[in-house]
Design a protein around this motif. Sequence first.
Motif, PDB file in Angstrom:
ATOM      1  N   VAL A  51       0.655  -0.957   0.069  1.00 16.32           N
ATOM      2  CA  VAL A  51      -0.067   0.123   0.055  1.00 16.32           C
ATOM      3  C   VAL A  51       0.543   1.232  -0.505  1.00 16.32           C
ATOM      4  CG1 VAL A  51      -1.997   1.036   1.268  1.00 16.32           C
ATOM      5  CG2 VAL A  51      -1.823  -1.092   1.022  1.00 16.32           C
ATOM      6  N   THR A 101       2.289   1.901  -3.923  1.00 14.33           N
ATOM      7  CA  THR A 101       1.007   2.163  -4.558  1.00 14.33           C
ATOM      8  C   THR A 101       1.188   3.746  -4.126  1.00 14.33           C
ATOM      9  OG1 THR A 101       0.301  -0.007  -3.780  1.00 14.33           O
ATOM     10  CG2 THR A 101      -1.062   1.588  -5.030  1.00 14.33           C
ATOM     11  N   LEU A 102       0.682   4.102  -2.719  1.00 11.60           N
ATOM     12  CA  LEU A 102       0.705   5.430  -2.713  1.00 11.60           C
ATOM     13  C   LEU A 102       1.820   6.781  -2.905  1.00 11.60           C
ATOM     14  CD1 LEU A 102      -0.956   5.009   1.601  1.00 11.60           C
ATOM     15  CD2 LEU A 102      -2.176   6.188  -1.082  1.00 11.60           C
ATOM     16  N   VAL A 144      -7.494   8.495  -3.714  1.00 15.18           N
ATOM     17  CA  VAL A 144      -5.129   8.375  -3.190  1.00 15.18           C
ATOM     18  C   VAL A 144      -5.558   8.341  -1.574  1.00 15.18           C
ATOM     19  CG1 VAL A 144      -3.265   8.644  -3.270  1.00 15.18           C
ATOM     20  CG2 VAL A 144      -4.641   8.347  -5.499  1.00 15.18           C
ATOM     21  N   LEU A 150      -7.307   5.842   0.607  1.00 11.10           N
ATOM     22  CA  LEU A 150      -6.334   4.637   0.240  1.00 11.10           C
ATOM     23  C   LEU A 150      -5.165   4.425   1.052  1.00 11.10           C
ATOM     24  CD1 LEU A 150      -5.127   1.682  -1.122  1.00 11.10           C
ATOM     25  CD2 LEU A 150      -3.929   3.181  -2.063  1.00 11.10           C
ATOM     26  N   THR A 155      -7.729   3.568   4.503  1.00  6.45           N
ATOM     27  CA  THR A 155      -7.530   2.785   4.624  1.00  6.45           C
ATOM     28  C   THR A 155      -6.321   1.470   5.203  1.00  6.45           C
ATOM     29  OG1 THR A 155      -7.912   2.366   2.935  1.00  6.45           O
ATOM     30  CG2 THR A 155     -10.203   2.896   3.833  1.00  6.45           C
ATOM     31  N   PHE A 195      -8.529  -1.644   2.777  1.00 10.26           N
ATOM     32  CA  PHE A 195      -8.943  -0.885   2.771  1.00 10.26           C
ATOM     33  C   PHE A 195     -10.395  -1.002   1.402  1.00 10.26           C
ATOM     34  CE2 PHE A 195      -5.601  -3.388  -0.052  1.00 10.26           C
ATOM     35  CZ  PHE A 195      -6.237  -3.986  -0.959  1.00 10.26           C
ATOM     36  N   ARG A 196     -10.391  -3.116   0.919  1.00  8.34           N
ATOM     37  CA  ARG A 196     -11.617  -3.413   1.145  1.00  8.34           C
ATOM     38  C   ARG A 196     -12.650  -3.638   2.107  1.00  8.34           C
ATOM     39  NH1 ARG A 196      -6.931  -6.643  -0.833  1.00  8.34           N
ATOM     40  NH2 ARG A 196      -6.792  -6.701  -3.252  1.00  8.34           N
ATOM     41  N   ARG A 216     -13.896   1.953   4.759  1.00 10.04           N
ATOM     42  CA  ARG A 216     -14.235   3.811   3.971  1.00 10.04           C
ATOM     43  C   ARG A 216     -15.387   4.336   4.280  1.00 10.04           C
ATOM     44  NH1 ARG A 216     -14.860  -0.208  -1.840  1.00 10.04           N
ATOM     45  NH2 ARG A 216     -12.907  -1.177  -2.034  1.00 10.04           N
ATOM     46  N   TYR A 235     -13.578   6.763   6.753  1.00  6.91           N
ATOM     47  CA  TYR A 235     -12.992   7.489   5.197  1.00  6.91           C
ATOM     48  C   TYR A 235     -13.944   8.943   5.482  1.00  6.91           C
ATOM     49  CZ  TYR A 235     -10.596  10.309   1.777  1.00  6.91           C
ATOM     50  OH  TYR A 235     -10.317  11.058   0.924  1.00  6.91           O
ATOM     51  N   PRO A 258     -14.140   3.746  -5.412  1.00 10.71           N
ATOM     52  CA  PRO A 258     -12.920   3.393  -6.129  1.00 10.71           C
ATOM     53  C   PRO A 258     -13.783   3.874  -7.918  1.00 10.71           C
ATOM     54  CG  PRO A 258     -13.573   1.723  -4.609  1.00 10.71           C
ATOM     55  CD  PRO A 258     -14.608   2.209  -4.771  1.00 10.71           C
TER      56      PRO A 258
END
Length: 414
Positions: free
Chosen positions: A123, A126-127, A163, A166, A169, A173-174, A179, A182, A397
């Motif tokens: 993660v 990715t960020l 982003v 992400l 979370t 994140f899933r 979420r 957030y 998403p």
Amino acid sequence: MDIHHSIIHNMANPRELERLFRRDPEAFKSAFPSVREQHPDSQVLAVWQERLHFKEAETTERASIFQKDFLVMGILALLAGLVSRVIFQYTEQHAIAPINLVYGIFPFIAAYFVYKNAPGKKVLATLASLFVLSGVYLNLLPLEKTDSMLLVYLHLPIFLWVVVGLAFTGKEFRSGSTRLAYLKWNGEFAILYASMAISGMLLTALTMQLFRFVGMNIEDFYFRNVVLFGAAALAVVAAYLITKNLKLARNIAPYIAKIFSPLVLVTLLVYLITVIAVGKNPFLDRDFLLSFNGILLIVLAVTIFSITESGAAEKKNISDYINLALIVLALVIDSVALSAIVFRLSSYGITPNRLAVLGINLLIWANLLWIMLTYLQFLRNKLGPAAIQNAVTAYLPVYGIWAAFVTVAFPLIF
């Protein structure tokens, strides 16, 4: 009967004990120690002992400005202010686009969440990649005020918002509940940031006036340095305060949702009736079509805010029917807007603006339809309120992917 004897008399009645506490908390706390001494074996009083003194035990460690969380927040806030000021310097020289200022805020809020959540290497990578690649790509694009570039400037913040989500979370994140947290954080953040921004504006006005009294005009310097720095740093400070369970925003957010939903519904109904009466036509009037889409986004935001501020265990109430009415009204507006966009595409041809508006309207229409169908099942006792919140969070998403597509692909296509 005094409070002391009332507590003893109602030791077997938890509801009455709660009522006594809420009626006069200070008197209850003062009388409680002596009651506890007289009945040391009472399990009910043992629970109340923990309830009344838990926070005191939790805060026995002396609060200090040198606590790690505070230091990390302070460093990130300073960096956000400094980076924003440097970016602003380059935008004034027309070396880069002003939209680059988002990179003085979003990455530092994300960094604070990374520090808090420890999201894992994948993660984190990715960020970092998304922030770096999007920033590099943005600044490789020409500094032109074309339609496709304006669309990039509008959609990039939406993509970066996802982003940051992400980062919030992390490894979860899933998870729909993460979420949802957030989305709730965003509502509380908006309330707190607006409150602090108003205080900042009052301080700015006072500062300007004080210096005018001594014959100095510091307006340009103050806005270019202090205000810009403060606006960026304040975003990180607000993020920190919300994660620290600040009660101001957390307590007021549900009430704002309940108050604004019916007000927005009534305002929109009156507006639409007026529009029909004066004969406005979104098929022919481009500006009116844009205002229609603006209304749609406001209704979507208010509806999502209201849904996310509803507890997952809450039963049906009038707010749910107001939310459903707002969703139906938004679907009507979106259907009209979609028809008008298709008409303009077939009549006047494809342009970046028309294609972007068509795409976002289709996404919103599908999201609203999903939420509406779920809400109807909830009101018919076939689903719980968590299903409605899932219809909101599972779609997030999709908006991020669309925003990324417009940001990356539109300058290349058009």
